[in-house]
Design a protein around this motif. Structure first.
Motif, mmCIF file in Angstrom:
data_model
loop_
_atom_site.group_PDB
_atom_site.id
_atom_site.type_symbol
_atom_site.label_atom_id
_atom_site.label_comp_id
_atom_site.label_asym_id
_atom_site.label_seq_id
_atom_site.Cartn_x
_atom_site.Cartn_y
_atom_site.Cartn_z
ATOM 1 N N VAL A 173 0.846 -1.191 0.000
ATOM 2 C CA VAL A 173 0.000 0.000 0.000
ATOM 3 C C VAL A 173 0.881 1.241 0.000
ATOM 4 O O VAL A 173 1.831 1.339 0.779
ATOM 5 C CB VAL A 173 -0.932 0.003 1.224
ATOM 6 C CG1 VAL A 173 -1.846 1.236 1.208
ATOM 7 C CG2 VAL A 173 -1.768 -1.276 1.266
ATOM 8 N N THR A 174 0.580 2.196 -0.885
ATOM 9 C CA THR A 174 1.386 3.409 -1.032
ATOM 10 C C THR A 174 0.632 4.621 -0.495
ATOM 11 O O THR A 174 -0.517 4.526 -0.063
ATOM 12 C CB THR A 174 1.729 3.652 -2.507
ATOM 13 O OG1 THR A 174 0.559 4.143 -3.191
ATOM 14 C CG2 THR A 174 2.204 2.366 -3.183
ATOM 15 N N ASP A 175 1.287 5.765 -0.555
ATOM 16 C CA ASP A 175 0.637 7.014 -0.156
ATOM 17 C C ASP A 175 -0.134 7.655 -1.305
ATOM 18 O O ASP A 175 -0.633 8.772 -1.169
ATOM 19 C CB ASP A 175 1.671 8.002 0.392
ATOM 20 C CG ASP A 175 2.754 8.347 -0.645
ATOM 21 O OD1 ASP A 175 2.645 7.914 -1.812
ATOM 22 O OD2 ASP A 175 3.714 9.042 -0.266
ATOM 23 N N GLU A 176 -0.227 6.956 -2.434
ATOM 24 C CA GLU A 176 -0.972 7.397 -3.622
ATOM 25 C C GLU A 176 -0.373 8.642 -4.272
ATOM 26 O O GLU A 176 -1.050 9.327 -5.050
ATOM 27 C CB GLU A 176 -2.444 7.657 -3.290
ATOM 28 C CG GLU A 176 -3.205 6.439 -2.835
ATOM 29 C CD GLU A 176 -4.666 6.712 -2.620
ATOM 30 O OE1 GLU A 176 -5.442 6.636 -3.593
ATOM 31 O OE2 GLU A 176 -5.051 7.018 -1.459
ATOM 32 N N ALA A 177 0.893 8.966 -3.951
ATOM 33 C CA ALA A 177 1.504 10.162 -4.531
ATOM 34 C C ALA A 177 1.546 10.091 -6.056
ATOM 35 O O ALA A 177 1.456 11.120 -6.733
ATOM 36 C CB ALA A 177 2.916 10.346 -3.974
ATOM 37 N N ASP A 178 1.691 8.884 -6.607
ATOM 38 C CA ASP A 178 1.737 8.739 -8.061
ATOM 39 C C ASP A 178 0.386 8.352 -8.646
ATOM 40 O O ASP A 178 0.293 7.997 -9.822
ATOM 41 C CB ASP A 178 2.789 7.702 -8.463
ATOM 42 C CG ASP A 178 2.474 6.318 -7.916
ATOM 43 O OD1 ASP A 178 1.475 6.181 -7.162
ATOM 44 O OD2 ASP A 178 3.214 5.370 -8.241
ATOM 45 N N GLY A 179 -0.650 8.401 -7.817
ATOM 46 C CA GLY A 179 -1.994 8.067 -8.284
ATOM 47 C C GLY A 179 -2.358 6.606 -8.138
ATOM 48 O O GLY A 179 -3.500 6.234 -8.405
ATOM 49 N N ASN A 180 -1.419 5.773 -7.717
ATOM 50 C CA ASN A 180 -1.689 4.349 -7.555
ATOM 51 C C ASN A 180 -1.646 3.976 -6.080
ATOM 52 O O ASN A 180 -0.667 4.270 -5.385
ATOM 53 C CB ASN A 180 -0.658 3.512 -8.315
ATOM 54 C CG ASN A 180 -0.736 3.741 -9.811
ATOM 55 O OD1 ASN A 180 -1.823 3.723 -10.393
ATOM 56 N ND2 ASN A 180 0.414 3.959 -10.439
ATOM 57 N N LEU A 181 -2.688 3.304 -5.603
ATOM 58 C CA LEU A 181 -2.753 2.922 -4.209
ATOM 59 C C LEU A 181 -1.877 1.708 -3.912
ATOM 60 O O LEU A 181 -1.275 1.615 -2.842
ATOM 61 C CB LEU A 181 -4.205 2.608 -3.817
ATOM 62 C CG LEU A 181 -4.436 2.113 -2.392
ATOM 63 C CD1 LEU A 181 -3.979 3.131 -1.368
ATOM 64 C CD2 LEU A 181 -5.900 1.754 -2.183
ATOM 65 N N LEU A 182 -1.793 0.765 -4.866
ATOM 66 C CA LEU A 182 -1.047 -0.466 -4.663
ATOM 67 C C LEU A 182 0.177 -0.523 -5.555
ATOM 68 O O LEU A 182 0.082 -0.337 -6.772
ATOM 69 C CB LEU A 182 -1.932 -1.688 -4.939
ATOM 70 C CG LEU A 182 -3.151 -1.870 -4.033
ATOM 71 C CD1 LEU A 182 -3.924 -3.116 -4.437
ATOM 72 C CD2 LEU A 182 -2.744 -1.936 -2.566
ATOM 73 N N ASP A 183 1.307 -0.805 -4.939
ATOM 74 C CA ASP A 183 2.551 -1.017 -5.667
ATOM 75 C C ASP A 183 2.729 -2.526 -5.861
ATOM 76 O O ASP A 183 2.823 -3.276 -4.889
ATOM 77 C CB ASP A 183 3.718 -0.446 -4.855
ATOM 78 C CG ASP A 183 5.061 -0.652 -5.537
ATOM 79 O OD1 ASP A 183 5.087 -0.805 -6.768
ATOM 80 O OD2 ASP A 183 6.084 -0.664 -4.824
ATOM 81 N N PHE A 184 2.731 -2.976 -7.106
ATOM 82 C CA PHE A 184 2.833 -4.396 -7.418
ATOM 83 C C PHE A 184 4.244 -4.902 -7.146
ATOM 84 O O PHE A 184 5.228 -4.344 -7.622
ATOM 85 C CB PHE A 184 2.464 -4.630 -8.880
ATOM 86 C CG PHE A 184 2.694 -6.036 -9.361
ATOM 87 C CD1 PHE A 184 1.847 -7.058 -8.971
ATOM 88 C CD2 PHE A 184 3.764 -6.332 -10.186
ATOM 89 C CE1 PHE A 184 2.058 -8.355 -9.408
ATOM 90 C CE2 PHE A 184 3.984 -7.626 -10.635
ATOM 91 C CZ PHE A 184 3.123 -8.639 -10.236
ATOM 92 N N LEU A 185 4.351 -5.993 -6.350
ATOM 93 C CA LEU A 185 5.649 -6.564 -6.023
ATOM 94 C C LEU A 185 5.933 -7.862 -6.770
ATOM 95 O O LEU A 185 7.078 -8.125 -7.131
ATOM 96 C CB LEU A 185 5.747 -6.815 -4.513
ATOM 97 C CG LEU A 185 5.585 -5.596 -3.600
ATOM 98 C CD1 LEU A 185 5.737 -5.994 -2.147
ATOM 99 C CD2 LEU A 185 6.576 -4.498 -3.968
ATOM 100 N N GLY A 186 4.926 -8.676 -6.969
ATOM 101 C CA GLY A 186 5.149 -9.942 -7.664
ATOM 102 C C GLY A 186 3.888 -10.777 -7.696
ATOM 103 O O GLY A 186 2.930 -10.524 -6.960
ATOM 104 N N GLU A 187 3.882 -11.779 -8.557
ATOM 105 C CA GLU A 187 2.748 -12.677 -8.657
ATOM 106 C C GLU A 187 3.255 -14.103 -8.842
ATOM 107 O O GLU A 187 4.393 -14.320 -9.264
ATOM 108 C CB GLU A 187 1.842 -12.291 -9.828
ATOM 109 C CG GLU A 187 2.511 -12.351 -11.188
ATOM 110 C CD GLU A 187 1.617 -11.867 -12.304
ATOM 111 O OE1 GLU A 187 0.434 -11.588 -12.044
ATOM 112 O OE2 GLU A 187 2.102 -11.770 -13.445
ATOM 113 N N ARG A 188 2.395 -15.082 -8.546
ATOM 114 C CA ARG A 188 2.807 -16.465 -8.652
ATOM 115 C C ARG A 188 1.620 -17.358 -8.994
ATOM 116 O O ARG A 188 0.567 -17.277 -8.367
ATOM 117 C CB ARG A 188 3.421 -16.942 -7.321
ATOM 118 C CG ARG A 188 3.891 -18.383 -7.302
ATOM 119 C CD ARG A 188 4.931 -18.639 -8.364
ATOM 120 N NE ARG A 188 6.020 -17.667 -8.285
ATOM 121 C CZ ARG A 188 6.754 -17.297 -9.336
ATOM 122 N NH1 ARG A 188 6.486 -17.807 -10.528
ATOM 123 N NH2 ARG A 188 7.727 -16.415 -9.195
#
Length: 342
Positions: A173-188
């Motif tokens: 979860v981010t501070d939404e400074a770039d407009g995105n609430l979630l920063d994607f880290l990885g998927e599996r």
């Protein structure tokens, strides 16, 4: 179920069925070492599913079919707050609080049997500091949420068919400074090469430092993923006994313990409690729940530790899932004895 370390309560949300067949929803907070009455409770409309708490214990949230109910909490007293808007849900919500935000699932259905069809969402509630409400993800399958330290969030869909290969994602979860609430880290995906069975999700939990995400898989048992990029990790933990289907797992927030729960037949152990550091070479404690007065199996997503790791809270059920029990296991004393419990 969720543990509120600030107020020293275990919060449980679900439906209570009365002898005449009527039912209502009940939010229950069981005191385990703080101040105030032994139980805090509120009654809501059924169906009720999902519970989350603010880190300071001041607010508790529970999922209703057409909104999220909120309560202010002071020393065992619950006072209703304005409801939080949410899309309709007929399949059971999940709620988690992480990164200063409340996330929840929604899945409409014409009837409970339709929960494998249609499209659901993961939503986020507004905050008083300017964080806006909205939908952060759509899903074609029933979806589960798991919160982690430092604003980590795992999103895991269920299998919609035997050949489905669900895609588990890890976000921050981010501070939404770039407009995105979630920063994607990885998927599996668990069937990486397109063969074999996909993930059969039952539960997940992050290690205390967020470096590991453990997943309870109905087929594989415990699977370990890197909490920073979702790559597979070697699993050095003793597994549940053969024939025991994994249903739940939990790391203690103090970083000391790791528990695996399951559904066993006969007298096989339903719970394995071990040191979180797998390099410590000591036999795990194994516990079997085979008592009409104590339940027969650990329910899915039915285990949480207290913040100090001194207590493990376990919800068990009878075989048909019509009755439930809350158990408290004192970890330090239990592992010091190196005993096998039955």
């Amino acid at each position: 179920m969720t543990v509120d370390e600030a107020s020293r309560r275990v919060w449980i949300a679900g439906d209570r069925v009365y002898p005449d067949g009527s039912r209502d929803g009940e939010l229950l907070g069981v005191l385990y070492g703080g101040a105030g009455p032994a139980f805090a409770s509120a009654h809501l409309a059924a169906p009720l599913s999902g519970v989350a708490v603010e880190p300071d214990g001041s607010k508790v949230y529970a999922g209703q079919s057409d909104h999220i109910a909120g309560y202010s909490h002071i020393n065992g007293s619950l006072s209703p707050l304005d409801p939080i808007a949410a899309p309709p849900d007929a399949c059971g919500r999940e709620l988690v609080h992480t990164g200063g935000r409340l996330f929840f699932t929604s899945r409409p259905a014409a009837d409970p049997g339709g929960c494998t069809d249609g499209r659901g969402t993961v939503g986020v509630a507004a905050t008083g500091e300017g964080g806006t409400a909205g939908t952060v993800m759509y899903s074609g399958a029933r979806t589960h949420l798991e919160a982690g330290p430092g604003g980590l969030l795992a999103i895991a869909p269920e299998k919609s068919s035997p050949t489905d290969d669900p895609d588990l994602g890890i976000y921050r979860v981010t501070d939404e400074a770039d407009g995105n609430l979630l920063d994607f880290l990885g998927e599996r995906r668990f069937a990486e090469d397109g063969t074999g069975e996909g993930m059969d999700f039952r539960d997940a939990d992050f290690a205390a430092d967020g470096s590991v995400l453990a997943v309870a898989d109905g087929t594989r048992g415990t699977v370990l993923l890197d909490g920073r990029d979702a790559r597979f990790l070697d699993n050095h933990y003793a597994p549940l006994p053969a024939g025991v289907a994994a249903t739940a797992l939990s790391f203690s927030p103090d970083g000391k313990w790791f528990a695996q729960g399951g559904a066993a037949s006969g007298d096989a152990a339903d719970l394995t409690l071990a040191f979180a550091d797998p390099s410590i070479e000591r036999q795990p404690l194994r516990i079997s729940f085979e008592d009409e007065a104590a339940g027969h199996r650990v329910v899915p997503r039915g285990m949480e530790f207290s913040g100090d790791g001194e207590q493990l809270f376990v919800v068990t059920s009878n075989e048909d899932g019509s009755k439930f029990w809350l158990h408290t296991i004192y970890t330090r004393q239990a592992l010091a004895r190196r005993a096998w419990w039955t």
